[in-house]
Structure formats: structure tokens, C-alpha cells
Design a protein around this motif. Structure first.
Motif, PDB file in Angstrom:
ATOM      1  N   CYS A 144       0.827  -1.183   0.017  1.00 42.78           N
ATOM      2  CA  CYS A 144       0.012   0.073  -0.056  1.00 42.78           C
ATOM      3  C   CYS A 144       1.084   1.197   0.200  1.00 42.78           C
ATOM      4  N   LYS A 145       2.148   0.923  -0.420  1.00 44.44           N
ATOM      5  CA  LYS A 145       2.915   2.206  -0.511  1.00 44.44           C
ATOM      6  C   LYS A 145       2.855   3.033  -1.835  1.00 44.44           C
ATOM      7  N   LEU A 146       3.421   3.977  -2.058  1.00 44.80           N
ATOM      8  CA  LEU A 146       3.259   4.735  -3.395  1.00 44.80           C
ATOM      9  C   LEU A 146       4.167   3.886  -4.093  1.00 44.80           C
ATOM     10  N   MET A 147       4.053   3.964  -5.430  1.00 43.85           N
ATOM     11  CA  MET A 147       4.651   3.071  -6.496  1.00 43.85           C
ATOM     12  C   MET A 147       5.827   3.137  -6.666  1.00 43.85           C
ATOM     13  N   PRO A 148       6.611   4.321  -6.613  1.00 47.67           N
ATOM     14  CA  PRO A 148       7.947   4.284  -6.638  1.00 47.67           C
ATOM     15  C   PRO A 148       8.562   3.504  -5.589  1.00 47.67           C
ATOM     16  N   HIS A 149       8.074   3.644  -4.216  1.00 53.05           N
ATOM     17  CA  HIS A 149       8.785   2.620  -3.281  1.00 53.05           C
ATOM     18  C   HIS A 149       8.363   1.215  -3.511  1.00 53.05           C
ATOM     19  N   TYR A 150       7.121   0.643  -3.879  1.00 54.46           N
ATOM     20  CA  TYR A 150       7.039  -0.531  -4.227  1.00 54.46           C
ATOM     21  C   TYR A 150       8.006  -1.139  -5.465  1.00 54.46           C
ATOM     22  N   MET A 151       8.172  -0.223  -6.465  1.00 58.04           N
ATOM     23  CA  MET A 151       8.975  -0.742  -7.397  1.00 58.04           C
ATOM     24  C   MET A 151      10.453  -1.049  -7.212  1.00 58.04           C
ATOM     25  N   ARG A 152      10.906  -0.100  -6.007  1.00 61.20           N
ATOM     26  CA  ARG A 152      12.251  -0.213  -5.747  1.00 61.20           C
ATOM     27  C   ARG A 152      12.546  -1.440  -4.907  1.00 61.20           C
ATOM     28  N   SER A 153      11.374  -1.958  -4.083  1.00 65.11           N
ATOM     29  CA  SER A 153      11.315  -3.001  -3.476  1.00 65.11           C
ATOM     30  C   SER A 153      11.502  -4.476  -4.405  1.00 65.11           C
ATOM     31  N   ILE A 170      15.902 -16.846   6.656  1.00 70.20           N
ATOM     32  CA  ILE A 170      16.715 -15.642   6.802  1.00 70.20           C
ATOM     33  C   ILE A 170      15.956 -14.586   7.353  1.00 70.20           C
ATOM     34  N   GLU A 171      16.191 -14.111   8.482  1.00 72.45           N
ATOM     35  CA  GLU A 171      15.369 -13.057   9.186  1.00 72.45           C
ATOM     36  C   GLU A 171      16.314 -11.792   9.349  1.00 72.45           C
ATOM     37  N   ASP A 172      17.376 -11.687   8.951  1.00 72.46           N
ATOM     38  CA  ASP A 172      18.179 -10.462   8.849  1.00 72.46           C
ATOM     39  C   ASP A 172      18.418 -10.028   7.551  1.00 72.46           C
ATOM     40  N   THR A 173      17.927  -8.707   7.423  1.00 73.05           N
ATOM     41  CA  THR A 173      18.057  -8.167   5.809  1.00 73.05           C
ATOM     42  C   THR A 173      19.650  -7.716   5.658  1.00 73.05           C
ATOM     43  N   ARG A 174      20.221  -7.536   6.822  1.00 71.29           N
ATOM     44  CA  ARG A 174      21.487  -7.383   6.498  1.00 71.29           C
ATOM     45  C   ARG A 174      22.613  -8.469   5.907  1.00 71.29           C
ATOM     46  N   PHE A 190      10.624 -10.779   6.747  1.00 67.65           N
ATOM     47  CA  PHE A 190      10.714  -9.389   7.105  1.00 67.65           C
ATOM     48  C   PHE A 190      10.091  -9.086   8.504  1.00 67.65           C
ATOM     49  N   GLY A 191      10.311  -8.359   9.331  1.00 71.66           N
ATOM     50  CA  GLY A 191       9.713  -7.846  10.605  1.00 71.66           C
ATOM     51  C   GLY A 191       8.429  -6.916  10.347  1.00 71.66           C
ATOM     52  N   ASP A 192       8.038  -6.557  11.565  1.00 67.92           N
ATOM     53  CA  ASP A 192       6.807  -5.806  11.556  1.00 67.92           C
ATOM     54  C   ASP A 192       7.277  -4.100  11.771  1.00 67.92           C
ATOM     55  N   VAL A 193       8.468  -4.024  12.164  1.00 61.17           N
ATOM     56  CA  VAL A 193       8.585  -2.455  12.379  1.00 61.17           C
ATOM     57  C   VAL A 193       9.193  -1.902  11.052  1.00 61.17           C
ATOM     58  N   GLU A 194       8.489  -0.742  10.639  1.00 60.42           N
ATOM     59  CA  GLU A 194       8.954   0.239   9.493  1.00 60.42           C
ATOM     60  C   GLU A 194      10.084   1.136  10.176  1.00 60.42           C
ATOM     61  N   PRO A 195      11.012   1.538   9.317  1.00 54.55           N
ATOM     62  CA  PRO A 195      11.285   1.433   8.085  1.00 54.55           C
ATOM     63  C   PRO A 195      12.114   0.047   7.739  1.00 54.55           C
ATOM     64  N   TYR A 226      11.642  -3.057   5.190  1.00 52.98           N
ATOM     65  CA  TYR A 226      11.345  -2.865   3.536  1.00 52.98           C
ATOM     66  C   TYR A 226      12.325  -3.788   2.803  1.00 52.98           C
ATOM     67  N   TRP A 227      11.976  -4.287   1.562  1.00 58.91           N
ATOM     68  CA  TRP A 227      12.640  -5.174   0.942  1.00 58.91           C
ATOM     69  C   TRP A 227      13.865  -4.593   0.448  1.00 58.91           C
ATOM     70  N   TYR A 228      13.790  -3.347  -0.084  1.00 57.60           N
ATOM     71  CA  TYR A 228      14.984  -2.680  -0.761  1.00 57.60           C
ATOM     72  C   TYR A 228      16.012  -2.902   0.079  1.00 57.60           C
ATOM     73  N   HIS A 229      16.023  -2.798   1.373  1.00 60.82           N
ATOM     74  CA  HIS A 229      17.209  -2.971   2.218  1.00 60.82           C
ATOM     75  C   HIS A 229      18.179  -3.943   2.002  1.00 60.82           C
ATOM     76  N   VAL A 230      17.436  -5.087   1.435  1.00 60.35           N
ATOM     77  CA  VAL A 230      18.414  -6.305   1.149  1.00 60.35           C
ATOM     78  C   VAL A 230      19.516  -6.077   0.013  1.00 60.35           C
ATOM     79  N   CYS A 231      19.242  -5.140  -0.730  1.00 58.87           N
ATOM     80  CA  CYS A 231      20.116  -4.608  -1.973  1.00 58.87           C
ATOM     81  C   CYS A 231      21.108  -3.519  -1.506  1.00 58.87           C
ATOM     82  N   GLU A 232      21.005  -3.248  -0.410  1.00 60.79           N
ATOM     83  CA  GLU A 232      21.835  -2.060   0.290  1.00 60.79           C
ATOM     84  C   GLU A 232      23.329  -2.567   0.766  1.00 60.79           C
ATOM     85  N   GLY A 233      24.184  -1.625   0.944  1.00 70.57           N
ATOM     86  CA  GLY A 233      25.374  -2.198   1.684  1.00 70.57           C
ATOM     87  C   GLY A 233      26.358  -3.079   1.094  1.00 70.57           C
TER      88      GLY A 233
END
Length: 495
Positions: free
Chosen positions: A233-242, A321-325, A343-348, A351-358
Motif C-alpha cells: 500500500c505504499k507509493l508505487m516508486p517505493h513498491y517498484m524499488r522493493s 533468513i530473518e536479518d536483511t543485513r 521481514f519484521g513488522d517494524v518500519e522502515p 522494507y525489501w529494498y534494504h536487502v540490496c543495500e550495503g
């Protein structure tokens, strides 16, 4: 009736019947005896000539006699003769012209007529090749024909790229001569009978569910599933990034992506101003292209049904795997059938896109090239572009209407057609602008392309299992942006 005249060709052989005026009365006649006296001779000659004339007038014309008719003089009613011949030909053709019979769409004359009609109707289109026409619906009054072509706008991006279209041609036949004429050409993709069917394609109202997999088929593949997260239910740029992040990781791991193909549309894109569930990713993007160019995708619901059948009893391996890091490089060689990222329940932080960072960023580039608009939306884009000038400029508005007016006056050639895109565009502001600049176009002018009798509406209803689909705010945004990108000169008006 016709008035028959017998004429002799110049320098030709004598005709079989010589006109009386060419006879020489001084020549002896067959069976004639001694010369008569002059008076008797004259009387006999007159009687004989009269007898010959009467005989000739009653003589029937033999079929073997060739009659030559020279070019008519100005006083000859030749047009009457032509009209009579034409009427006779029409009567002959009408007897063999059944207008209720199916058209012969394979007739080369009809094929050439349809090609010429298409070329004349779409001067901004450069046709590469035409397919052979096939019967339309009804087959007695239409033919469908496919073609490959490009527009000036598409040629600037890729000179060799072409797009495929198939149209329905309404064909009329003259009731007297059966001559063909094209009365109209349908809109984009209006001639489905000329479309080359995809393997396994179905004409059903909704696509049938895939057949259940056997254990060996299911176990032969490996899978990646993203479970939970705060991206819905996020804005589409957010959804598409994830979404791009999930696609990138599945591609890197060479695994089938388990994906929920339904989505929740954010409140800003809905008429009610509330988030709306029940949307399908296929309403907006080309899922088949994603599958063929990035990674295989399996519907989440189907996957878990198969997993309950073959994997839930521990027969197949699962890694959680429960840790996005944790970067994908850490488990790229895992042999487990299924890897689940939870993924947990605490935002932010969920978010899926954190998997592709770092650490993972260098090996998980987002496959943006694979994101294409759904064919149903691209048909609207193409129709808008075809209805405009061959070359047009475009302006994208991210600020106020006042900013737009200033930018148009400062930097846009008002002698060219200009397409105005952006979320700040509305009918009232555009009508004010069009009163001053009559060459401006904007999205709402093309509402006929998504109304209830449009091809888009009918296709979306079919994809949605017979349930109508509204042309929502995100569809508007996608179409608007795509037309803007097709402009020759593109201007961004920002806040």
C-alpha cells in the motif's frame, strides 16, 4: 437497337460484300447474252439493280463476316453505347455476386487495397512489412491484417525497432460489380484473428490455473520467497524499488522468485482516497517480459499449495533468513530447495529494498531495463502518439500551473504541438492554457481510449476474470510519463 454500318478499312482487302455504289454497270453480268438496245439496256439495268438491292436488303449477316467499326465521330452517341455495355456487364456480375458470402481475404487485389489504405490512413507510420489478411468478424464484411511498423518517435530511440499491430478492416462490396472498398480501419489491436497465437494461449475469459506439478517437477527447481514486510500500500516508486531488489536477488541466486502478483494501490492513486486491494501487477507491467528477461516468477498462492503437497513434511530443504543485513553472497551456494527472507513488522527496517543495500549493492543491480508497461497500457500510449504530429515536444509538470505557463512562454516553441504531462494537470487549468495556445494536448483529451466500450476496458475485464477494472491514478501516471518520454524535446517544470 444498334444501327449497324459496314465500313471498309483503308488499304485493306476488299470486303466480301461490296457496296452497291462500287459496282460498274458497264461490266458484263453473268449469263448475259447479246447487247440490248440502249433503251432496253437502260431499263434492264435499272430492273437488275433494283433486284440486287432488294436481295441485299433481305440478305442475313453471316457470322463469318467481320464488321469493322471505326472510331466514332463527334456526332456518334458513343456514350450511350458505353453505358449500355456497362449495364450489361453489371447485370452479368450481379448474377454471380453474393454479398452474404465470406470475403476472399486471400485475394491479392484485396491485399493490395488494404495495404494502400493503411499507408494512406497512417502517414506518420513507417511500415516494415504486412501479414497476409485473414477473415475477420463477420467474415462477410471484414478482414484482419497484421503489420510491423515504426513511428518517427520510436525511430529516434531505436532506428531498427518495430512494433507489431493487427487491425480489422471493414470491407464493402459493390452490389453490382462486387468491387472491393475499405470503409474503415479499426483501432490498435482490433484485428485479433491476424495475431499469431502464443504457445498455450487461451481464448477463455480468464487464464486457466496452471496444472499441479509433480514432486519431481517441483523439486527440480529452487525458489526464493520474500515474506512479510512493510512495502504494501505504499507509493508505487517505493513498491517498484522493493520489487526490483527482489528480482535482482533472485537473478543473482538463479532461483525462481515466489511473488504475490496482487498488490495494494496507495490511497493517492484511488478516487476514494483510500488504499485499494485487489489490483494485479499485470494491470501495470508486462509480467511475461519479466519472466523471459530476468527470472522465472511463480504465483505465491500456487507455490504454497505445491509446497504443502511436497515440501511441508521435510522432504525438501528450507533455509530461513530473518536479518536483511545478510547479503546474498553469504548463501549463494546453498542447496536448499527454498530460501525464505522473513521481514519484521517494524518500519522502515522491514522494507525489501534494504536487502540490496550495503555489501550486496555491488552484486544486485536493479534490472530496470526489464520493466515494461503492460501491453494494454502501451496500446493507449501508441494511440495517443499516433493521433499527434509526427514530431511533438513534451513538458512534465512537477510544480504549479503558474510555473507551467511561465515555462511554456519562455522555452517551448509554440509553433509545434506540445504534450503536457504531470499530476498537477486538470481540465480547468488546461482549458485556460489552450485558449491562448491551441496546440497543447493532455491526457484527459483521450478518455475514449479507456471508456467502457474501448479495447483496453474489454481486455482488462478479460484479464480480471470478467470483473471490470477502472483506469486508476497509477495507470494515468504511467501512460502520462511514457507519452512525455516520447517527445522530441522534453522539458521538466519542477517546483
Amino acid at each position: 437497337g444498334f444501327a449497324l454500318g459496314v465500313y471498309a478499312r483503308p488499304n485493306s482487302e476488299p470486303s466480301q460484300i461490296s457496296p452497291p455504289s462500287t459496282m460498274d454497270p458497264s461490266r458484263p453480268l453473268l449469263g448475259r447474252g447479246a447487247f440490248l438496245s440502249s433503251s432496253a439496256h437502260a431499263a434492264a439495268a435499272i430492273i437488275l439493280i433494283a433486284f440486287l438491292l432488294l436481295t441485299l436488303l433481305r440478305l442475313p449477316l453471316s457470322p463469318s463476316i467481320s464488321i469493322y467499326t471505326p472510331a466514332p465521330l463527334a456526332s456518334t452517341p458513343h456514350h450511350h453505347l458505353q453505358h449500355q455495355d456497362h449495364e450489361d456487364q453489371e447485370q452479368e456480375d450481379a448474377s454471380s455476386c453474393d454479398l452474404s458470402s465470406p470475403l476472399d481475404c486471400a485475394d491479392p487485389r484485396l491485399f493490395h487495397l488494404m495495404m494502400r489504405s493503411a499507408i494512406d490512413a497512417f502517414p506518420a507510420v513507417h511500415f516494415a512489412r504486412f501479414g497476409r489478411p485473414v477473415p475477420g468478424d463477420p467474415p462477410s464484411a471484414s478482414c484482419d491484417m497484421a503489420w510491423r511498423a515504426r513511428t518517427n518517435a520510436s525511430a529516434s530511440a531505436s532506428p531498427t525497432a518495430t512494433t507489431k499491430d493487427y487491425r480489422r478492416f471493414a470491407i464493402a462490396r459493390d452490389p453490382h460489380t462486387c468491387a472491393y472498398s475499405v470503409t474503415s480501419i479499426g483501432d490498435y489491436h482490433s484485428g485479433p484473428n491476424a495475431r499469431k497465437p502464443r504457445p498455450g494461449a487461451s481464448n477463455a475469459t480468464a487464464a486457466p490455473p496452471p496444472p499441479p506439478l509433480s514432486r519431481s517437477q517441483f523439486a527440480a527447481a529452487t525458489y526464493l520467497s520474500y515474506h512479510g514486510g512493510g512495502d504494501r500500500c505504499k507509493l508505487m516508486p517505493h513498491y517498484m524499488r522493493s520489487l526490483l531488489c527482489a528480482l535482482a536477488e533472485a537473478r543473482y541466486l538463479n532461483r525462481t522468485l515466489v511473488l504475490d502478483l496482487s498488490l495494494c494501490l496507495a490511497a493517492s492513486y484511488t478516487a476514494a482516497g483510500m488504499p485499494e486491494e485487489g489490483k494485479r501487477l499485470a494491470f501495470y507491467f508486462d509480467i511475461d517480459h519479466l519472466r523471459s528477461s530476468v527470472v522465472n516468477i511463480i504465483e505465491e498462492r500456487q507455490f504454497w499449495e505445491d509446497w504443502d503437497r511436497w515440501g511441508a513434511q521435510g522432504q525438501l530443504g528450507l533455509r530461513l533468513i530473518e536479518d536483511t543485513r545478510v547479503a546474498a553472497t553469504k548463501f549463494s551456494k546453498a542447496k536448499d530447495t527454498l530460501i525464505v527472507r522473513k521481514f519484521g513488522d517494524v518500519e522502515p527496517g522491514n522494507y525489501w529494498y534494504h536487502v540490496c543495500e550495503g555489501e550486496a549493492e555491488r552484486v544486485l543491480p536493479p534490472p530496470r531495463h526489464a520493466i515494461r508497461l503492460a501491453p494494454s497500457l502501451m496500446s493507449i500510449v501508441d494511440d495517443i502518439i499516433l493521433s499527434m504530429q509526427q514530431d511533438f515536444d513534451s513538458v512534465h509538470v512537477g510544480g504549479s500551473v503558474e510555473d507551467l505557463i511561465q515555462r511554456i512562454e519562455d522555452g517551448v516553441d509554440v509553433g509545434r504541438q506540445v504534450y503536457i504531462a504531470g499530476e498537477g494537470i486538470n481540465t480547468v487549468s488546461m482549458e485556460v492554457l489552450k485558449a491562448k495556445y491551441n496546440n497543447l494536448r493532455y491526457l484527459d483529451e483521450f478518455q475514449r481510449l479507456w471508456r467502457k466500450d474501448s479495447k483496453w476496458f474489454l481486455e482488462m475485464k478479460r484479464l480480471n476474470g470478467g470483473v471490470p477494472v477502472k483506469f486508476d491514478g497509477y495507470m494515468r501516471e504511467l501512460v502520462d510519463r511514457e507519452v512525455f518520454l516520447k517527445g522530441k524535446k522534453k522539458v521538466e517544470v519542477l517546483r
